[in-house]
Design an enzyme around this catalytic site. Sequence first.
Site, PDB file in Angstrom:
ATOM      1  N   GLY A  21       0.823  -1.214   0.000  1.00 33.82           N
ATOM      2  CA  GLY A  21       0.000   0.000   0.000  1.00 33.82           C
ATOM      3  C   GLY A  21       0.856   1.262   0.000  1.00 33.82           C
ATOM      4  O   GLY A  21       0.592   2.213  -0.717  1.00 33.82           O
ATOM      5  N   ARG A  44       2.420  11.521  -8.261  1.00 35.05           N
ATOM      6  CA  ARG A  44       1.742  11.518  -6.947  1.00 35.05           C
ATOM      7  C   ARG A  44       2.537  10.784  -5.866  1.00 35.05           C
ATOM      8  O   ARG A  44       1.970  10.301  -4.898  1.00 35.05           O
ATOM      9  CB  ARG A  44       0.354  10.884  -7.049  1.00 35.05           C
ATOM     10  CG  ARG A  44      -0.631  11.746  -7.795  1.00 35.05           C
ATOM     11  CD  ARG A  44      -1.990  11.113  -7.910  1.00 35.05           C
ATOM     12  NE  ARG A  44      -2.829  11.977  -8.703  1.00 35.05           N
ATOM     13  CZ  ARG A  44      -3.897  12.640  -8.237  1.00 35.05           C
ATOM     14  NH1 ARG A  44      -4.244  12.517  -6.989  1.00 35.05           N
ATOM     15  NH2 ARG A  44      -4.604  13.400  -9.033  1.00 35.05           N
ATOM     16  N   ARG A  88      -0.474  -8.431  -4.055  1.00 31.66           N
ATOM     17  CA  ARG A  88      -0.504  -7.399  -3.013  1.00 31.66           C
ATOM     18  C   ARG A  88       0.175  -7.935  -1.757  1.00 31.66           C
ATOM     19  O   ARG A  88      -0.049  -9.092  -1.368  1.00 31.66           O
ATOM     20  CB  ARG A  88      -1.957  -7.015  -2.706  1.00 31.66           C
ATOM     21  CG  ARG A  88      -2.138  -6.295  -1.412  1.00 31.66           C
ATOM     22  CD  ARG A  88      -3.481  -5.638  -1.254  1.00 31.66           C
ATOM     23  NE  ARG A  88      -3.864  -5.525   0.148  1.00 31.66           N
ATOM     24  CZ  ARG A  88      -3.301  -4.720   1.046  1.00 31.66           C
ATOM     25  NH1 ARG A  88      -2.292  -3.928   0.684  1.00 31.66           N
ATOM     26  NH2 ARG A  88      -3.717  -4.693   2.297  1.00 31.66           N
ATOM     27  N   GLY A  90       0.616  -6.752   2.192  1.00 34.83           N
ATOM     28  CA  GLY A  90       0.148  -5.712   3.106  1.00 34.83           C
ATOM     29  C   GLY A  90      -0.050  -6.196   4.519  1.00 34.83           C
ATOM     30  O   GLY A  90       0.326  -7.319   4.866  1.00 34.83           O
ATOM     31  N   THR A  91      -0.648  -5.321   5.317  1.00 33.34           N
ATOM     32  CA  THR A  91      -0.953  -5.694   6.702  1.00 33.34           C
ATOM     33  C   THR A  91      -2.464  -5.839   6.854  1.00 33.34           C
ATOM     34  O   THR A  91      -3.240  -5.335   6.042  1.00 33.34           O
ATOM     35  CB  THR A  91      -0.445  -4.633   7.701  1.00 33.34           C
ATOM     36  OG1 THR A  91      -1.004  -3.373   7.328  1.00 33.34           O
ATOM     37  CG2 THR A  91       1.060  -4.563   7.718  1.00 33.34           C
ATOM     38  N   MET A 180      -8.034  -3.536   3.186  1.00 26.82           N
ATOM     39  CA  MET A 180      -8.861  -2.562   2.475  1.00 26.82           C
ATOM     40  C   MET A 180      -8.707  -2.556   0.954  1.00 26.82           C
ATOM     41  O   MET A 180      -9.179  -1.624   0.299  1.00 26.82           O
ATOM     42  CB  MET A 180      -8.575  -1.154   3.034  1.00 26.82           C
ATOM     43  CG  MET A 180      -8.851  -1.055   4.524  1.00 26.82           C
ATOM     44  SD  MET A 180      -8.654   0.598   5.188  1.00 26.82           S
ATOM     45  CE  MET A 180     -10.096   1.387   4.510  1.00 26.82           C
ATOM     46  N   GLU A 181      -8.060  -3.555   0.363  1.00 27.08           N
ATOM     47  CA  GLU A 181      -7.755  -3.480  -1.077  1.00 27.08           C
ATOM     48  C   GLU A 181      -8.055  -4.722  -1.909  1.00 27.08           C
ATOM     49  O   GLU A 181      -8.293  -4.626  -3.120  1.00 27.08           O
ATOM     50  CB  GLU A 181      -6.267  -3.124  -1.289  1.00 27.08           C
ATOM     51  CG  GLU A 181      -5.876  -1.716  -0.907  1.00 27.08           C
ATOM     52  CD  GLU A 181      -5.610  -1.551   0.583  1.00 27.08           C
ATOM     53  OE1 GLU A 181      -5.408  -2.590   1.267  1.00 27.08           O
ATOM     54  OE2 GLU A 181      -5.628  -0.415   1.081  1.00 27.08           O
ATOM     55  N   SER A 203      -1.021  -7.333  11.623  1.00 27.18           N
ATOM     56  CA  SER A 203      -0.343  -6.254  12.365  1.00 27.18           C
ATOM     57  C   SER A 203      -1.094  -5.883  13.631  1.00 27.18           C
ATOM     58  O   SER A 203      -0.531  -5.251  14.522  1.00 27.18           O
ATOM     59  CB  SER A 203      -0.216  -5.015  11.481  1.00 27.18           C
ATOM     60  OG  SER A 203      -1.498  -4.574  11.079  1.00 27.18           O
ATOM     61  N   ASP A 204      -2.386  -6.235  13.694  1.00 25.42           N
ATOM     62  CA  ASP A 204      -3.165  -5.892  14.882  1.00 25.42           C
ATOM     63  C   ASP A 204      -4.380  -6.795  15.008  1.00 25.42           C
ATOM     64  O   ASP A 204      -4.737  -7.481  14.062  1.00 25.42           O
ATOM     65  CB  ASP A 204      -3.581  -4.410  14.849  1.00 25.42           C
ATOM     66  CG  ASP A 204      -4.366  -4.057  13.599  1.00 25.42           C
ATOM     67  OD1 ASP A 204      -3.748  -4.016  12.521  1.00 25.42           O
ATOM     68  OD2 ASP A 204      -5.582  -3.871  13.688  1.00 25.42           O
TER      69      ASP A 204
HETATM   70  N1  HPA Z   1      -8.684  -2.561   9.375  1.00 20.12           N
HETATM   71  C1  HPA Z   1      -8.474  -2.333   8.080  1.00 20.12           C
HETATM   72  N2  HPA Z   1      -7.294  -2.466   7.502  1.00 20.12           N
HETATM   73  C2  HPA Z   1      -6.251  -2.849   8.270  1.00 20.12           C
HETATM   74  C3  HPA Z   1      -6.408  -3.095   9.629  1.00 20.12           C
HETATM   75  C4  HPA Z   1      -7.694  -2.951  10.199  1.00 20.12           C
HETATM   76  O1  HPA Z   1      -7.903  -3.152  11.417  1.00 20.12           O
HETATM   77  N3  HPA Z   1      -5.194  -3.442  10.105  1.00 20.12           N
HETATM   78  C5  HPA Z   1      -4.328  -3.402   9.084  1.00 20.12           C
HETATM   79  N4  HPA Z   1      -4.971  -3.049   7.956  1.00 20.12           N
END
Ligand code: HPA
Length: 236
Positions: A21, A44, A88, A90-91, A180-181, A203-204
């Site tokens: 991202g 950009r 992709r 990502g996290t 989100m992608e 990541s969380d």
């Molecule tokens: N929500 C959406 N996208 C994310 C999140 C989340 O909690 N953590 C990492 N990408």
Amino acid sequence: MPTAHNNAEKGDIAKTVLMPGDPLRAKYIAENYLEDPVCYNQVRGMLGYTGTYKGISVSVQGSGMGMPSIGIYSWELFNEYGVENIIRVGTAGAVADSAELRDIIIGVSASTNSNYAAQYRLPGTYAPTASWKLVSAAVNAAKDKGCRFHAGNILSSDTFYDDADSLSQWRKMGVLAIEMEAAALYMNAARAGKNALCILTVSDCPLRGLSTTAEERQTGFRNMMEIALETALTIS
Ligand code: HPA
């Protein structure tokens, strides 16, 4: 031909593109994982590079956050630049109880609360799905590495800050993680007859109020990158 969002010339971009991202992540990947990287886009600040990995040509380009952004960049890569495969990287936030911090998630399919599919005027609900050849290559690479991974359904959300408590509903349906992608990427690939996959590192855990330290994020990131690059090599 350069587009409104990308000043690469045809031929500047490899058949396989890794898409984080964050454009600065693309720069980091190019400088640390690819040999002889050349920057092909700065429009950009959405940096894109082409280099080689174990002798094959690979590009890496930022996608930005959210489905409208990855929708633009991946559409142009597939339809204007002859790209065949987008991976992709990502996290994600864990949704399933089984998904722990730093685990790898291979997005076999991507449920979504986005209306991106409306443009196709389908007489039903579309199921955005990754390409099997990328899924199977990534699963094999993850098994070879011996790291914790899950392969299954993810949620591509239009909202990071969501007003409703909807994650527990998605969890009941077996969704592994939220990002989100991926759904827009999978739909663009399907429509163009190309291949896509989303590989994530947790990541969380929004449902449990947990997040990784910077050091943990780096370890998860390294595993994910090695899986993504081995996947690119397998399909080349
Ligand atoms: N929500 C959406 N996208 C994310 C999140 C989340 O909690 N953590 C990492 N990408």
